[in-house]
Design an enzyme around this catalytic site. Structure first.
Site, PDB file in Angstrom:
ATOM      1  CG  HIS A  37      41.491  29.696  47.367  1.00  0.00           C
ATOM      2  ND1 HIS A  37      42.271  29.711  46.232  1.00  0.00           N
ATOM      3  CD2 HIS A  37      42.288  29.264  48.379  1.00  0.00           C
ATOM      4  CE1 HIS A  37      43.494  29.291  46.540  1.00  0.00           C
ATOM      5  NE2 HIS A  37      43.534  29.014  47.822  1.00  0.00           N
ATOM      6  CD  GLU A  95      40.192  30.715  43.464  1.00  0.00           C
ATOM      7  OE1 GLU A  95      41.213  30.031  43.641  1.00  0.00           O
ATOM      8  OE2 GLU A  95      39.910  31.704  44.185  1.00  0.00           O
ATOM      9  CB  CYS A 122      45.675  31.680  48.154  1.00  0.00           C
ATOM     10  SG  CYS A 122      46.232  30.516  49.438  1.00  0.00           S
TER      11      CYS A 122
END
Length: 264
Positions: free
Chosen positions: A201, A203, A107
């Site tokens: 993202h 994660e 990001c």
């Protein structure tokens, strides 16, 4: 018990360059963003260090060679801003590129990598992008990403959690765009085998995104109608977290494992 320094030196070592402060939610549920990243990308026997670059905490130059790879996190800050820590981060990223160190930008990290290496970043022309979005991989994906050669099949599309109002306008001159979407022309790019930028993202979990949407409403970044629509759509789909996790692991660690991902 004290761990022998020679044993530590033999282990793979990675660093998270954290460009955001922990939210109350992530701190309470996960113990902080560091644990979120290590939980997804870390493996047993590795050493992971945390540098809160947003607060001016950076690795020393003489430490850089000790690391096998780096991850630059997302951030509420603008990657094109001139905060001292952002300018210092750009300098560090140029150094890591020169050293051919493996770096993943997520990001904000994706955007600041672009800026540091000569590309251009700005406000997203299509406005806020919030939710689980499908990205499309380019036809030459494997040519540009040899670290993915061990996958039996590369999907044409993969969904990922996104939350951003900035984007890469123009990637660095030596970068290869490897993924795009309907609203975002540069969803991912790579440079040789050591730089990987991902706008989404990999994660994040859906609960982290849900909490983030609430905070964006509270600080008037997005309105309630936009938030409720994003949440409604989020309930209907799942991010392809396993694919993104394995892609990042392959890039970061050069693994030779075999995979079996079906075409989407």
């Amino acid at each position: 018990m004290k761990i022998d320094d020679d044993v530590v030196d033999q282990k793979r070592k990675y660093a998270l360059l954290l460009a955001a402060r922990d939210s109350d939610y992530v701190r309470m549920k996960y113990g902080g963003y560091f644990n979120v990243f290590v939980g997804v990308f870390g493996s047993e026997g590795e050493v992971w260090d945390l540098f809160r670059v947003v607060d001016g905490e950076f690795p020393e130059d003489e430490e850089l060679n000790k690391y096998d790879g780096f991850i630059v996190s997302g951030s509420p800050y603008d990657a094109y801003g001139d905060d001292i820590w952002i300018l210092r981060l750009c300098l560090l990223l140029r150094t890591l590129d020169f050293m051919k160190k493996k770096v993943i930008g997520v990001c904000f990290g994706h955007q600041v990598l672009c800026r540091a290496l000569g590309g251009h970043v700005g406000k997203a022309l299509g406005g806020w992008e919030v939710g689980i979005k499908q990205v499309t991989f380019v036809d030459d994906f494997l040519q540009y990403c040899p670290f993915m050669q061990d996958f039996h099949h590369i999907p044409h599309h993969a969904s990922i959690i996104e939350c951003h109002q900035d984007e890469v306008w123009e990637p660095p001159i030596d970068a290869k765009v490897i993924a795009y979407s309907e609203k975002t022309a540069v969803e991912a790019f790579c440079i040789d085998d050591h730089i990987l930028g991902i706008q989404g993202h990999p994660e994040y979990t859906k609960d982290i995104l849900d909490n983030l949407i609430g905070r964006l409403v509270d600080n008037n970044s997005i309105d309630m109608d936009f938030a409720e629509e994003a949440r409604k759509k989020m309930e209907l789909v799942e991010p392809d977290r396993k694919f993104w996790e394995e892609m990042c692991r392959n890039f970061l660690k050069g693994r030779k494992e075999r995979h079996s991902l079906l075409l989407c």
